[in-house]
Scaffold this motif. Structure first.
Motif, PDB file in Angstrom:
ATOM      1  N   ILE A 168      59.951 -21.197  51.183  1.00  0.00           N
ATOM      2  CA  ILE A 168      61.434 -21.540  50.656  1.00  0.00           C
ATOM      3  C   ILE A 168      61.516 -21.289  49.367  1.00  0.00           C
ATOM      4  CG2 ILE A 168      62.884 -23.671  50.035  1.00  0.00           C
ATOM      5  CD1 ILE A 168      61.420 -25.129  52.269  1.00  0.00           C
ATOM      6  N   PHE A 169      62.767 -20.291  48.908  1.00  0.00           N
ATOM      7  CA  PHE A 169      63.130 -20.014  47.847  1.00  0.00           C
ATOM      8  C   PHE A 169      63.918 -20.742  47.228  1.00  0.00           C
ATOM      9  CE2 PHE A 169      60.822 -16.523  49.893  1.00  0.00           C
ATOM     10  CZ  PHE A 169      60.299 -15.726  48.858  1.00  0.00           C
ATOM     11  N   ASP A 170      64.409 -20.750  45.804  1.00  0.00           N
ATOM     12  CA  ASP A 170      65.415 -21.103  45.011  1.00  0.00           C
ATOM     13  C   ASP A 170      66.367 -20.055  44.810  1.00  0.00           C
ATOM     14  OD1 ASP A 170      64.525 -20.022  42.757  1.00  0.00           O
ATOM     15  OD2 ASP A 170      64.290 -21.774  41.694  1.00  0.00           O
ATOM     16  N   ARG A 171      67.633 -20.176  44.293  1.00  0.00           N
ATOM     17  CA  ARG A 171      68.630 -19.321  43.991  1.00  0.00           C
ATOM     18  C   ARG A 171      67.965 -18.311  42.981  1.00  0.00           C
ATOM     19  NH1 ARG A 171      73.423 -20.649  43.404  1.00  0.00           N
ATOM     20  NH2 ARG A 171      73.923 -19.202  41.913  1.00  0.00           N
ATOM     21  N   GLU A 172      67.098 -18.594  42.103  1.00  0.00           N
ATOM     22  CA  GLU A 172      66.609 -17.415  41.186  1.00  0.00           C
ATOM     23  C   GLU A 172      65.341 -16.824  41.971  1.00  0.00           C
ATOM     24  OE1 GLU A 172      67.072 -20.605  39.988  1.00  0.00           O
ATOM     25  OE2 GLU A 172      68.798 -19.628  39.014  1.00  0.00           O
ATOM     26  N   GLY A 173      65.220 -16.945  43.364  1.00  0.00           N
ATOM     27  CA  GLY A 173      64.157 -15.952  43.919  1.00  0.00           C
ATOM     28  C   GLY A 173      62.822 -16.641  43.667  1.00  0.00           C
ATOM     29  N   VAL A 174      62.707 -17.894  43.254  1.00  0.00           N
ATOM     30  CA  VAL A 174      61.194 -18.385  42.973  1.00  0.00           C
ATOM     31  C   VAL A 174      60.639 -18.921  44.598  1.00  0.00           C
ATOM     32  CG1 VAL A 174      59.906 -20.097  41.746  1.00  0.00           C
ATOM     33  CG2 VAL A 174      61.758 -18.808  40.709  1.00  0.00           C
ATOM     34  N   ASP A 175      59.639 -18.372  44.904  1.00  0.00           N
ATOM     35  CA  ASP A 175      59.039 -18.807  46.110  1.00  0.00           C
ATOM     36  C   ASP A 175      58.234 -20.220  45.739  1.00  0.00           C
ATOM     37  OD1 ASP A 175      57.537 -19.298  48.541  1.00  0.00           O
ATOM     38  OD2 ASP A 175      56.477 -17.409  48.144  1.00  0.00           O
ATOM     39  N   TYR A 176      58.606 -21.425  45.911  1.00  0.00           N
ATOM     40  CA  TYR A 176      57.944 -22.582  45.472  1.00  0.00           C
ATOM     41  C   TYR A 176      57.522 -23.448  46.664  1.00  0.00           C
ATOM     42  CZ  TYR A 176      62.129 -25.342  46.586  1.00  0.00           C
ATOM     43  OH  TYR A 176      63.223 -25.831  47.086  1.00  0.00           O
ATOM     44  N   ASP A 177      57.670 -23.280  47.638  1.00  0.00           N
ATOM     45  CA  ASP A 177      57.249 -24.477  48.698  1.00  0.00           C
ATOM     46  C   ASP A 177      56.979 -23.398  50.064  1.00  0.00           C
ATOM     47  OD1 ASP A 177      56.751 -26.092  50.780  1.00  0.00           O
ATOM     48  OD2 ASP A 177      58.720 -27.310  50.322  1.00  0.00           O
ATOM     49  N   GLN A 178      55.685 -23.672  50.627  1.00  0.00           N
ATOM     50  CA  GLN A 178      55.224 -22.843  51.764  1.00  0.00           C
ATOM     51  C   GLN A 178      54.543 -23.860  52.704  1.00  0.00           C
ATOM     52  OE1 GLN A 178      53.284 -21.517  48.807  1.00  0.00           O
ATOM     53  NE2 GLN A 178      55.283 -20.656  48.295  1.00  0.00           N
ATOM     54  N   SER A 179      54.743 -25.110  52.544  1.00  0.00           N
ATOM     55  CA  SER A 179      54.479 -26.486  53.162  1.00  0.00           C
ATOM     56  C   SER A 179      54.944 -26.437  54.639  1.00  0.00           C
ATOM     57  CB  SER A 179      54.842 -27.630  52.288  1.00  0.00           C
ATOM     58  OG  SER A 179      56.288 -27.793  52.679  1.00  0.00           O
ATOM     59  N   GLY A 180      56.088 -25.691  55.156  1.00  0.00           N
ATOM     60  CA  GLY A 180      56.612 -25.583  56.286  1.00  0.00           C
ATOM     61  C   GLY A 180      57.507 -26.702  56.498  1.00  0.00           C
ATOM     62  N   ASN A 181      57.861 -27.547  55.443  1.00  0.00           N
ATOM     63  CA  ASN A 181      58.853 -28.695  55.473  1.00  0.00           C
ATOM     64  C   ASN A 181      60.250 -28.143  55.388  1.00  0.00           C
ATOM     65  OD1 ASN A 181      56.903 -30.583  56.453  1.00  0.00           O
ATOM     66  ND2 ASN A 181      56.252 -30.789  54.064  1.00  0.00           N
ATOM     67  N   VAL A 182      60.795 -27.566  56.284  1.00  0.00           N
ATOM     68  CA  VAL A 182      62.088 -26.753  56.007  1.00  0.00           C
ATOM     69  C   VAL A 182      63.185 -27.682  56.030  1.00  0.00           C
ATOM     70  CG1 VAL A 182      63.726 -24.846  56.465  1.00  0.00           C
ATOM     71  CG2 VAL A 182      61.133 -24.616  56.637  1.00  0.00           C
ATOM     72  N   PRO A 183      64.134 -27.892  54.915  1.00  0.00           N
ATOM     73  CA  PRO A 183      65.168 -28.992  55.177  1.00  0.00           C
ATOM     74  C   PRO A 183      66.206 -28.266  56.229  1.00  0.00           C
ATOM     75  CG  PRO A 183      64.980 -28.079  52.893  1.00  0.00           C
ATOM     76  CD  PRO A 183      63.832 -27.245  53.481  1.00  0.00           C
ATOM     77  N   GLU A 184      66.720 -29.224  57.032  1.00  0.00           N
ATOM     78  CA  GLU A 184      67.783 -28.975  57.861  1.00  0.00           C
ATOM     79  C   GLU A 184      69.098 -28.291  57.389  1.00  0.00           C
ATOM     80  OE1 GLU A 184      70.227 -31.394  61.662  1.00  0.00           O
ATOM     81  OE2 GLU A 184      68.906 -32.375  60.324  1.00  0.00           O
ATOM     82  N   GLY A 185      69.416 -27.243  58.085  1.00  0.00           N
ATOM     83  CA  GLY A 185      70.549 -26.470  57.638  1.00  0.00           C
ATOM     84  C   GLY A 185      70.377 -25.569  56.642  1.00  0.00           C
ATOM     85  N   LEU A 186      69.291 -25.221  56.276  1.00  0.00           N
ATOM     86  CA  LEU A 186      68.853 -24.476  55.130  1.00  0.00           C
ATOM     87  C   LEU A 186      69.105 -22.850  55.599  1.00  0.00           C
ATOM     88  CD1 LEU A 186      67.856 -23.971  52.209  1.00  0.00           C
ATOM     89  CD2 LEU A 186      65.753 -23.921  52.974  1.00  0.00           C
TER      90      LEU A 186
END
Length: 251
Positions: A168-186
């Motif tokens: 999961i990346f934020d809008r600045e391109g920071v890879d901050y979450d690899q937990s696998g818990n992906v928000p719905e609709g992302l």
């Protein structure tokens, strides 16, 4: 016959120039001696001497009071800085889920009993900012005994599948979450032949593309939300909209 229009001898009229001493050292010395003599005569008056003594006593009282206030302020600062009078007894964290607050407190590494003035808020903020999902940190001394850590989390913008794992990346391109818990609709992005090192720039490009499309359709009276993006070349993307249409973007 006297000339009455000139007034009494020696009287100055409007427009007369103030007399000045000649540029003569002896004349200036004589004038200074006259002024000194006049001052001595004035101070010989008991009423004048009493007024001078009153002014001196008043100035001494003001100076003494100012010195006492300064000493009290210094002693108070030293007491607050070195003694555990206003020390950390609790650390409050806001802006993150409850289950993550313990992690933030541990990362802040501030011991209970530390005087608040000795807490380096900048260093605390830097230590907390290394937590991946933390975007901004503000550390506040909340007297008498609380250290408050205010956090703004990163907002998810794009999820990218890299080596079989969702990132999961934020809008600045920071890879901050690899937990696998992906928000719905992302928004999902399929980036072929994109390494983890090149993914941040690709994510920034995708964010810019989707925001441009959203702005353009909103100006046309409708809003189309991109649901997925796939790379078809290093310079081009295919953007799938919510209604199923596909837009080719790039060269």
């Amino acid at each position: 016959m006297s000339d009455l229009g000139r007034g009494s001898a020696g009287a100055r009229r409007p427009g007369d120039v103030e007399p000045t001493l000649p540029d003569d050292p002896q004349a200036r010395a004589d004038a200074a001696a006259v002024r000194s003599s006049s001052q001595r005569v004035r101070l010989s008056d008991p009423a004048v001497r009493a007024e001078v003594r009153r002014k001196k006593r008043r100035n001494n009282r003001i100076a003494g009071a100012a010195a006492i206030v300064a000493v009290i302020a210094v002693l108070g600062y030293l007491a607050v800085y070195f003694l555990p009078v206003l020390a950390v007894r609790s650390v409050e964290v806001t802006g993150v889920p409850d289950e993550q607050q313990a992690e933030v407190i541990e990362q802040a590494s501030v011991s209970n009993g530390t005087p608040l003035l000795q807490v380096d808020s900048r260093n605390v903020a830097q230590r907390v900012s290394v937590i991946p999902n933390v975007s901004e940190v503000r550390v506040v001394r909340d007297y008498p005994s609380t250290l408050r850590i205010e956090i703004i989390e990163r907002e998810p913008a794009v999820v990218v599948e890299i080596d079989g794992s969702p990132h999961i990346f934020d809008r600045e391109g920071v890879d901050y979450d690899q937990s696998g818990n992906v928000p719905e609709g992302l928004l999902r992005a399929e980036l072929s032949d994109v390494s983890l090192e090149l993914a941040p720039q690709a994510v920034q490009d995708i964010v810019e593309i989707t925001e441009t499309l959203r702005s353009a359709t909103a100006n046309a009276g409708a809003e189309q939300i991109a649901t997925s993006v796939s790379s078809r070349s290093p310079q081009g993307y295919e953007v799938t909209l919510a209604d199923g249409r596909v837009i080719e973007w790039g060269s």
